[in-house]
Design a protein around this motif. Structure first.
Motif, short mmCIF file in Angstrom:
data_model
loop_
_atom_site.label_atom_id
_atom_site.label_comp_id
_atom_site.label_asym_id
_atom_site.label_seq_id
_atom_site.Cartn_x
_atom_site.Cartn_y
_atom_site.Cartn_z
N ASP A 67 -2.25 13.41 7.52
CA ASP A 67 -2.44 13.83 8.91
C ASP A 67 -2.67 15.34 8.95
OD1 ASP A 67 -1.99 11.24 9.79
OD2 ASP A 67 0.18 11.56 9.92
N SER A 68 -3.36 15.80 9.99
CA SER A 68 -3.51 17.24 10.20
C SER A 68 -2.34 17.74 11.04
CB SER A 68 -4.83 17.53 10.91
OG SER A 68 -4.84 16.95 12.20
N ILE A 98 -3.08 15.13 -6.56
CA ILE A 98 -2.94 15.91 -5.32
C ILE A 98 -3.76 17.20 -5.49
CG2 ILE A 98 -1.33 17.07 -3.76
CD1 ILE A 98 0.85 15.19 -4.75
N PRO A 99 -4.93 17.29 -4.87
CA PRO A 99 -5.76 18.49 -5.05
C PRO A 99 -5.13 19.71 -4.38
CG PRO A 99 -7.03 16.64 -4.19
CD PRO A 99 -5.58 16.29 -4.04
N LYS A 100 -5.73 20.88 -4.67
CA LYS A 100 -5.29 22.12 -4.04
C LYS A 100 -5.62 22.08 -2.54
CE LYS A 100 -5.86 25.02 -8.13
NZ LYS A 100 -6.53 26.21 -8.68
N LEU A 101 -4.83 22.82 -1.79
CA LEU A 101 -5.10 22.90 -0.35
C LEU A 101 -6.45 23.55 -0.11
CD1 LEU A 101 -1.68 23.94 1.20
CD2 LEU A 101 -2.69 21.68 1.08
N GLU A 102 -7.23 22.95 0.77
CA GLU A 102 -8.57 23.45 1.04
C GLU A 102 -8.79 23.60 2.54
OE1 GLU A 102 -11.23 20.72 -0.76
OE2 GLU A 102 -10.83 21.40 -2.82
N ASN A 103 -9.83 24.38 2.85
CA ASN A 103 -10.28 24.56 4.25
C ASN A 103 -9.19 25.10 5.17
OD1 ASN A 103 -12.79 23.48 3.49
ND2 ASN A 103 -12.04 21.40 3.84
N LEU A 104 -8.35 25.99 4.65
CA LEU A 104 -7.35 26.63 5.49
C LEU A 104 -7.98 27.81 6.21
CD1 LEU A 104 -4.22 26.64 3.14
CD2 LEU A 104 -4.74 25.06 4.99
N LYS A 105 -7.94 27.80 7.51
CA LYS A 105 -8.50 28.88 8.31
C LYS A 105 -7.38 29.54 9.11
CE LYS A 105 -13.09 26.81 8.73
NZ LYS A 105 -14.14 26.33 9.66
N GLY A 106 -7.16 30.84 8.86
CA GLY A 106 -6.10 31.55 9.54
C GLY A 106 -4.77 31.48 8.83
N LEU A 107 -4.67 30.64 7.80
CA LEU A 107 -3.44 30.50 7.03
C LEU A 107 -3.74 30.77 5.55
CD1 LEU A 107 -2.05 27.23 8.66
CD2 LEU A 107 -1.35 29.57 9.18
N GLN A 116 0.84 -1.19 0.00
CA GLN A 116 0.00 0.00 0.00
C GLN A 116 0.88 1.25 0.00
OE1 GLN A 116 -3.31 0.29 -0.16
NE2 GLN A 116 -3.51 -1.94 -0.36
N PRO A 117 0.61 2.24 -0.92
CA PRO A 117 1.42 3.47 -0.93
C PRO A 117 1.18 4.29 0.33
CG PRO A 117 -0.48 3.66 -2.41
CD PRO A 117 -0.45 2.24 -1.94
N GLN A 118 2.20 4.98 0.75
CA GLN A 118 2.11 5.80 1.95
C GLN A 118 2.09 7.28 1.57
OE1 GLN A 118 5.25 4.77 4.63
NE2 GLN A 118 4.39 2.77 5.15
N VAL A 119 1.32 8.06 2.35
CA VAL A 119 1.21 9.51 2.16
C VAL A 119 1.71 10.17 3.44
CG1 VAL A 119 -0.33 11.44 1.74
CG2 VAL A 119 -0.74 9.26 0.59
N LYS A 120 2.62 11.11 3.26
CA LYS A 120 3.25 11.74 4.43
C LYS A 120 3.24 13.25 4.25
CE LYS A 120 7.65 11.80 6.96
NZ LYS A 120 9.04 11.30 6.95
N VAL A 121 2.98 13.99 5.35
CA VAL A 121 3.04 15.45 5.32
C VAL A 121 4.00 15.92 6.40
CG1 VAL A 121 0.74 15.81 4.38
CG2 VAL A 121 1.03 15.61 6.84
N GLU A 122 4.66 17.06 6.11
CA GLU A 122 5.57 17.63 7.09
C GLU A 122 5.75 19.12 6.82
OE1 GLU A 122 9.64 16.26 6.65
OE2 GLU A 122 9.10 15.36 4.72
N VAL A 123 6.14 19.86 7.85
CA VAL A 123 6.42 21.29 7.73
C VAL A 123 7.82 21.54 8.26
CG1 VAL A 123 4.03 22.06 7.89
CG2 VAL A 123 5.34 21.71 9.99
N SER A 152 -2.68 36.05 14.77
CA SER A 152 -2.06 35.23 15.81
C SER A 152 -3.03 34.15 16.29
CB SER A 152 -1.63 36.12 16.99
OG SER A 152 -2.76 36.77 17.54
N GLY A 153 -2.48 33.03 16.67
CA GLY A 153 -3.31 31.94 17.18
C GLY A 153 -2.77 30.61 16.73
N ALA A 154 -3.47 29.53 17.12
CA ALA A 154 -3.11 28.17 16.72
C ALA A 154 -4.07 27.73 15.63
CB ALA A 154 -3.18 27.23 17.92
N PHE A 155 -3.52 27.32 14.50
CA PHE A 155 -4.35 26.96 13.34
C PHE A 155 -3.96 25.58 12.84
CE2 PHE A 155 -3.68 31.58 13.31
CZ PHE A 155 -4.99 32.02 13.47
N HIS A 156 -4.98 24.83 12.45
CA HIS A 156 -4.76 23.48 11.93
C HIS A 156 -4.71 23.51 10.41
CE1 HIS A 156 -5.96 22.02 15.94
NE2 HIS A 156 -5.21 20.96 15.61
N ILE A 157 -3.77 22.75 9.85
CA ILE A 157 -3.85 22.41 8.43
C ILE A 157 -4.60 21.10 8.37
CG2 ILE A 157 -2.57 21.84 6.34
CD1 ILE A 157 -0.22 23.45 7.41
N PRO A 158 -5.84 21.13 7.88
CA PRO A 158 -6.67 19.93 7.98
C PRO A 158 -6.14 18.79 7.11
CG PRO A 158 -7.73 21.57 6.60
CD PRO A 158 -6.52 22.23 7.18
#
Length: 305
Positions: A107-108, A52-61, A20-27, A87-93
């Protein structure tokens, strides 16, 4: 025997899971200050049939740039440059990645955006400045422009009525006296002869102008709608006038007029082509008709003279 079967199933399952292919995200960092940029990377262990679709549902970023997809050692790598202005804590969904028509979720990630601390003890203080007015715009002068346009229009009207109109009234009007119907018809016949229309294969136009001259003469002299009447209607009117003796003419004149008008209709609508001597004869008939078709009053006056 049971343990052997269990080991075989576990081995096959491990092989299936490994395929199974693996998908990984990192910053590159999860803590930034307002306005700073960071890199968000998606890695996929596959290179074929990957979406790989465009980034969606970004709030604060916000996405500053989306870099070109790279292929590194049978992997696809998509990089994005992100930033935040609050300023604040924001999730990349979690993002959906499509591999061979199957959906895989990333992963978020949590990104902390902090304000830039300011050392107020080292900031130089300045006196409070006065209120600065905004620069003038076109809208600020609209009402004055409208008043100026109205004032100019009033001045133009006054000039017209008190200067130009008076000058115009003082100018003598040049009135060109109308020719008598007979004289006008004779003049138009001479002008028609000079055009040489039928001699230049413009027979249709020649007959049209010739009959218009006769009809115009009859309309002015006898006050009947000759230009708007058909041939039959005009002949009927003239015959009625002749019967009640309101005009001075002869049956021969009316017959000549009827023949000329019918010949003209054939030329204009049936594409008839009369011969040269016939055209010349029709021209003579036109003058004959004008000479011998007059209202009764005029004939009586001519006899008195």
């Amino acid at each position: 025997m049971k343990y052997k079967l269990l080991y075989i199933c576990l081995f096959l399952a491990s092989l299936t899971f490994a395929q199974q292919p693996q998908v990984k995200v990192e910053v590159d960092t999860s803590n930034i200050r307002i306005g700073e940029q960071f890199q968000y990377k998606i890695s996929v262990d596959a290179t074929e049939n990957v979406i790989i679709p465009k980034l969606e549902n970004l709030k604060g970023l916000e996405v500053i740039d989306s870099l070109k997809i790279d292929t590194i050692k049978n992997k696809l790598v998509q990089k994005y440059i992100l930033t935040g202005f609050d300023s604040g804590a924001f999730h990349i969904p979690r993002q959906q990645i499509f591999i061979r028509n199957q959906v895989y979720l990333t992963d978020s990630l949590l990104i902390n955006v902090t304000t830039v601390p300011i050392d107020t003890t080292k900031v130089k203080k300045f006196p409070i400045k006065g209120i600065k007015g905004e620069p003038y715009q076109l809208d600020d002068f609209k009402q004055y422009i409208w008043w100026a346009v109205i004032a100019l229009a009033l001045v133009a009207l006054l000039l017209y009525f008190f200067v130009f109109k008076k000058k115009k009234e003082k100018q003598e009007e040049v009135i060109i006296p109308l020719l008598a119907p007979y004289e006008e018809a004779m003049q138009k016949l001479e002008e028609l002869d000079k055009k040489l229309l039928w001699q230049n294969n413009q027979v249709k136009k020649y007959y049209s102008e010739l009959t218009d001259i006769i009809r115009g003469y009859i309309e002015r002299e006898l006050h009947v709608p000759a230009l708007e009447s058909t041939t039959d209607e005009l002949i009927d009117i003239l015959q009625d006038f002749n019967n009640i003796k309101s005009i001075e003419t002869t049956k021969e004149t009316i017959e000549k007029l009827k023949g000329l008008l019918q010949e003209s209709d054939l030329v204009k609508f049936a594409k008839s082509k009369p011969l040269s001597h016939e055209i010349e004869e029709d021209r003579k008939d036109a003058k004959y008709i004008i000479d011998h078709l007059k209202p009764k009053k005029q004939v009586e006056e001519d006899n008195v003279e």
